[in-house]
Design a protein around this motif. Structure first.
Motif, PDB file in Angstrom:
ATOM      1  N   GLN A  20      -1.030 -13.077  -5.447  1.00 37.84           N
ATOM      2  CA  GLN A  20       0.058 -12.381  -4.847  1.00 37.84           C
ATOM      3  C   GLN A  20      -0.427 -11.626  -3.543  1.00 37.84           C
ATOM      4  OE1 GLN A  20       3.167 -13.290  -5.545  1.00 37.84           O
ATOM      5  NE2 GLN A  20       3.805 -12.348  -3.746  1.00 37.84           N
ATOM      6  N   PRO A  21      -0.266 -12.141  -2.389  1.00 42.22           N
ATOM      7  CA  PRO A  21      -0.531 -11.589  -1.147  1.00 42.22           C
ATOM      8  C   PRO A  21       0.498 -10.269  -1.002  1.00 42.22           C
ATOM      9  CG  PRO A  21      -0.050 -13.604  -0.518  1.00 42.22           C
ATOM     10  CD  PRO A  21       0.346 -13.591  -2.071  1.00 42.22           C
ATOM     11  N   ARG A  22       0.031  -9.227  -0.425  1.00 42.36           N
ATOM     12  CA  ARG A  22       0.605  -7.863  -0.325  1.00 42.36           C
ATOM     13  C   ARG A  22       0.607  -7.399   1.198  1.00 42.36           C
ATOM     14  NH1 ARG A  22      -2.481  -4.943  -5.101  1.00 42.36           N
ATOM     15  NH2 ARG A  22      -2.179  -6.578  -6.728  1.00 42.36           N
ATOM     16  N   THR A  23       1.628  -6.618   1.353  1.00 42.92           N
ATOM     17  CA  THR A  23       1.944  -6.217   2.698  1.00 42.92           C
ATOM     18  C   THR A  23       1.512  -4.719   3.014  1.00 42.92           C
ATOM     19  OG1 THR A  23       3.350  -8.107   3.334  1.00 42.92           O
ATOM     20  CG2 THR A  23       3.233  -6.181   4.730  1.00 42.92           C
ATOM     21  N   HIS A  24       2.513  -3.930   2.140  1.00 46.04           N
ATOM     22  CA  HIS A  24       2.654  -2.734   2.231  1.00 46.04           C
ATOM     23  C   HIS A  24       1.971  -1.812   1.053  1.00 46.04           C
ATOM     24  CE1 HIS A  24       5.489  -3.994   5.294  1.00 46.04           C
ATOM     25  NE2 HIS A  24       4.738  -3.244   6.154  1.00 46.04           N
ATOM     26  N   ASN A  25       1.490  -0.438   1.008  1.00 46.58           N
ATOM     27  CA  ASN A  25       1.148   0.190   0.226  1.00 46.58           C
ATOM     28  C   ASN A  25       1.922   1.426   0.219  1.00 46.58           C
ATOM     29  OD1 ASN A  25      -1.454   0.993  -1.788  1.00 46.58           O
ATOM     30  ND2 ASN A  25      -0.545   2.603  -0.486  1.00 46.58           N
ATOM     31  N   TRP A  26       2.924   1.779  -0.499  1.00 50.22           N
ATOM     32  CA  TRP A  26       3.402   3.040  -0.647  1.00 50.22           C
ATOM     33  C   TRP A  26       2.733   3.968  -1.702  1.00 50.22           C
ATOM     34  CZ3 TRP A  26       6.744   5.164   2.732  1.00 50.22           C
ATOM     35  CH2 TRP A  26       7.320   4.405   3.562  1.00 50.22           C
ATOM     36  N   GLY A  27       2.146   5.100  -1.392  1.00 54.67           N
ATOM     37  CA  GLY A  27       1.422   5.834  -2.135  1.00 54.67           C
ATOM     38  C   GLY A  27       1.861   7.363  -1.934  1.00 54.67           C
ATOM     39  N   PHE A  28       1.927   8.403  -3.268  1.00 54.08           N
ATOM     40  CA  PHE A  28       2.022   9.804  -2.943  1.00 54.08           C
ATOM     41  C   PHE A  28       1.288  10.360  -2.314  1.00 54.08           C
ATOM     42  CE2 PHE A  28       1.744  13.960  -5.115  1.00 54.08           C
ATOM     43  CZ  PHE A  28       3.308  14.376  -4.564  1.00 54.08           C
ATOM     44  N   GLN A  29       1.310  11.351  -1.495  1.00 53.65           N
ATOM     45  CA  GLN A  29       0.572  12.193  -0.720  1.00 53.65           C
ATOM     46  C   GLN A  29       1.021  13.646  -0.818  1.00 53.65           C
ATOM     47  OE1 GLN A  29      -0.930  10.888   3.311  1.00 53.65           O
ATOM     48  NE2 GLN A  29      -2.203  12.531   3.484  1.00 53.65           N
ATOM     49  N   ALA A  30       0.005  14.491  -1.108  1.00 53.11           N
ATOM     50  CA  ALA A  30       0.559  15.867  -1.292  1.00 53.11           C
ATOM     51  C   ALA A  30      -0.775  16.899  -0.780  1.00 53.11           C
ATOM     52  CB  ALA A  30       0.792  16.326  -2.646  1.00 53.11           C
ATOM     53  N   GLY A  31      -0.426  17.944  -0.509  1.00 58.92           N
ATOM     54  CA  GLY A  31      -1.648  18.893  -0.310  1.00 58.92           C
ATOM     55  C   GLY A  31      -1.035  20.401   0.216  1.00 58.92           C
ATOM     56  N   GLY A  32      -1.907  21.458   0.399  1.00 55.94           N
ATOM     57  CA  GLY A  32      -1.539  22.530   0.624  1.00 55.94           C
ATOM     58  C   GLY A  32      -2.423  23.469   1.192  1.00 55.94           C
ATOM     59  N   GLY A  33      -2.230  24.403   2.039  1.00 53.38           N
ATOM     60  CA  GLY A  33      -2.977  25.298   2.776  1.00 53.38           C
ATOM     61  C   GLY A  33      -2.526  26.434   3.472  1.00 53.38           C
ATOM     62  N   ARG A  76       1.563  26.826   3.113  1.00 51.69           N
ATOM     63  CA  ARG A  76       2.504  25.565   3.309  1.00 51.69           C
ATOM     64  C   ARG A  76       2.084  24.565   2.134  1.00 51.69           C
ATOM     65  NH1 ARG A  76       3.301  22.165   8.780  1.00 51.69           N
ATOM     66  NH2 ARG A  76       3.482  20.093   7.853  1.00 51.69           N
ATOM     67  N   VAL A  77       3.099  23.865   1.613  1.00 53.18           N
ATOM     68  CA  VAL A  77       2.857  22.753   0.677  1.00 53.18           C
ATOM     69  C   VAL A  77       3.522  21.639   1.153  1.00 53.18           C
ATOM     70  CG1 VAL A  77       3.060  22.333  -1.516  1.00 53.18           C
ATOM     71  CG2 VAL A  77       2.576  24.298  -1.380  1.00 53.18           C
ATOM     72  N   ASP A  78       2.973  20.381   1.141  1.00 55.44           N
ATOM     73  CA  ASP A  78       3.492  19.198   1.719  1.00 55.44           C
ATOM     74  C   ASP A  78       3.442  18.269   0.605  1.00 55.44           C
ATOM     75  OD1 ASP A  78       3.406  18.823   5.126  1.00 55.44           O
ATOM     76  OD2 ASP A  78       2.082  20.484   4.213  1.00 55.44           O
ATOM     77  N   MET A  79       4.507  17.432   0.442  1.00 58.51           N
ATOM     78  CA  MET A  79       4.555  16.355  -0.402  1.00 58.51           C
ATOM     79  C   MET A  79       5.377  15.236   0.212  1.00 58.51           C
ATOM     80  SD  MET A  79       5.359  18.073  -4.293  1.00 58.51           S
ATOM     81  CE  MET A  79       6.993  18.648  -3.579  1.00 58.51           C
ATOM     82  N   GLY A  80       5.018  13.988  -0.237  1.00 57.31           N
ATOM     83  CA  GLY A  80       5.697  12.818   0.341  1.00 57.31           C
ATOM     84  C   GLY A  80       5.171  11.385  -0.152  1.00 57.31           C
ATOM     85  N   GLU A  81       5.683  10.489   0.769  1.00 56.42           N
ATOM     86  CA  GLU A  81       4.841   9.016   0.583  1.00 56.42           C
ATOM     87  C   GLU A  81       4.455   8.589   1.671  1.00 56.42           C
ATOM     88  OE1 GLU A  81       5.276   7.107  -2.269  1.00 56.42           O
ATOM     89  OE2 GLU A  81       6.087   8.556  -3.709  1.00 56.42           O
ATOM     90  N   THR A  82       3.301   7.851   1.686  1.00 58.05           N
ATOM     91  CA  THR A  82       2.607   7.507   2.644  1.00 58.05           C
ATOM     92  C   THR A  82       2.589   5.867   2.688  1.00 58.05           C
ATOM     93  OG1 THR A  82       1.673   9.560   3.377  1.00 58.05           O
ATOM     94  CG2 THR A  82       0.492   7.467   4.147  1.00 58.05           C
ATOM     95  N   MET A  83       2.802   5.084   3.726  1.00 54.73           N
ATOM     96  CA  MET A  83       2.977   3.661   3.744  1.00 54.73           C
ATOM     97  C   MET A  83       1.554   3.154   4.608  1.00 54.73           C
ATOM     98  SD  MET A  83       3.306   0.836   5.663  1.00 54.73           S
ATOM     99  CE  MET A  83       4.662   1.194   7.148  1.00 54.73           C
ATOM    100  N   VAL A  84       0.890   2.371   4.019  1.00 57.79           N
ATOM    101  CA  VAL A  84      -0.350   1.870   4.778  1.00 57.79           C
ATOM    102  C   VAL A  84      -0.014   0.299   4.956  1.00 57.79           C
ATOM    103  CG1 VAL A  84      -2.745   1.317   4.725  1.00 57.79           C
ATOM    104  CG2 VAL A  84      -1.745   3.519   3.726  1.00 57.79           C
ATOM    105  N   ASP A  85      -0.065  -0.250   6.093  1.00 55.05           N
ATOM    106  CA  ASP A  85       0.155  -1.677   6.442  1.00 55.05           C
ATOM    107  C   ASP A  85      -1.003  -2.101   6.237  1.00 55.05           C
ATOM    108  OD1 ASP A  85       1.052  -4.119   7.122  1.00 55.05           O
ATOM    109  OD2 ASP A  85       1.217  -3.419   9.444  1.00 55.05           O
ATOM    110  N   PHE A  86      -1.260  -3.176   5.185  1.00 54.44           N
ATOM    111  CA  PHE A  86      -2.265  -3.848   5.011  1.00 54.44           C
ATOM    112  C   PHE A  86      -2.372  -5.350   5.437  1.00 54.44           C
ATOM    113  CE2 PHE A  86      -3.137  -1.467   0.924  1.00 54.44           C
ATOM    114  CZ  PHE A  86      -3.952  -0.593   1.638  1.00 54.44           C
ATOM    115  N   GLY A  87      -1.238  -5.711   6.362  1.00 51.93           N
ATOM    116  CA  GLY A  87      -0.963  -6.567   7.047  1.00 51.93           C
ATOM    117  C   GLY A  87      -1.099  -8.134   6.355  1.00 51.93           C
ATOM    118  N   GLY A  88      -0.490  -7.953   5.066  1.00 54.44           N
ATOM    119  CA  GLY A  88      -0.168  -9.310   4.350  1.00 54.44           C
ATOM    120  C   GLY A  88      -1.403  -9.506   3.905  1.00 54.44           C
ATOM    121  N   TYR A  89      -2.414  -8.750   3.410  1.00 53.40           N
ATOM    122  CA  TYR A  89      -3.701  -9.051   2.856  1.00 53.40           C
ATOM    123  C   TYR A  89      -3.514  -9.847   1.363  1.00 53.40           C
ATOM    124  CZ  TYR A  89      -4.021  -5.256  -0.501  1.00 53.40           C
ATOM    125  OH  TYR A  89      -3.787  -4.601  -1.314  1.00 53.40           O
TER     126      TYR A  89
END
Length: 201
Positions: free
Chosen positions: A183-196, A163-176
């Motif tokens: 510049q305050p930020r709210t969300h982090n979208w980052g690439f996440q991938a893996g396999g096994g 199995r191989v997974d690829m996607g985007e993961t959002m982390v809620d930083f709560g307007g830190y």
């Protein structure tokens, strides 16, 4: 890239949900257990840790499964960070160390030895003291997370799957507001991938 992954996930999930199929594939095992390597890009805190995880899945129907997973990104050796009279060096600070738990749905199609799926998994990510106090500038170490993406499966046998997974993961930083950033930020979208490997029974 994010828009394409979200669209693909939505199409596959809606396709599976709208398919009227009362019975499962006769030889499709119901339970799945997997182990894998994964990586997660967190651009707002300038980290891209690699780690490992475990996953459990339950096939409701031929095209729809429920899944839960837990990932851990080991902390690296301590580094010296900070300099100057106002920010003395901190040699006992470690990098990375996140823990991630996600629960959701996987849906799509199987064609002979191949499977193509979309996935949507809400959950949580637990950060370290360094990340919160130095980079995120807040006290809440556990944050909401949402993974959207795709899954490719190759069936080596009835019981073993690559199995191989690829996607985007959002982390809620709560307007830190990061230290030194105006510049305050709210969300982090980052690439996440893996396999096994996945074992079905």
């Amino acid at each position: 890239m994010l828009g394409k992954l979200v669209s693909l996930s939505a199409i596959l999930v809606l396709f599976a949900a709208g398919t009227v199929q009362a019975q499962t594939q006769s030889d499709l095992p119901r339970c799945e257990v997997g182990a894998y390597f994964t990586s997660l890009h967190l651009p707002d805190i300038q980290e891209w840790p690699g780690g490992f995880g475990g996953r459990f899945g339950y096939n409701l129907f031929e095209y729809v499964a429920l899944e839960g997973e837990f990932n851990y990104f080991p902390a690296h050796s301590p580094k010296t960070i900070g300099s100057g009279p106002s920010f003395p060096p901190q040699s006992a600070v470690e990098w990375f160390g996140e823990s991630q738990a996600l629960f959701g749905i996987k849906s799509g199609i199987r064609i002979d030895r191949f499977g193509f799926f979309g996935k949507a998994k809400p959950g949580f990510i637990h950060m370290t003291d360094r990340q919160n106090l130095q980079l995120l500038n807040n006290q809440n170490r556990t944050r909401f997370a949402l993974e959207l993406g795709g899954v490719f499966e190759y069936y080596l046998s009835r019981s073993i799957v690559l199995r191989v997974d690829m996607g985007e993961t959002m982390v809620d930083f709560g307007g830190y507001k990061p230290i030194g950033d105006y510049q305050p930020r709210t969300h982090n979208w980052g690439f996440q991938a893996g396999g096994g490997l996945v074992f079905r029974f």
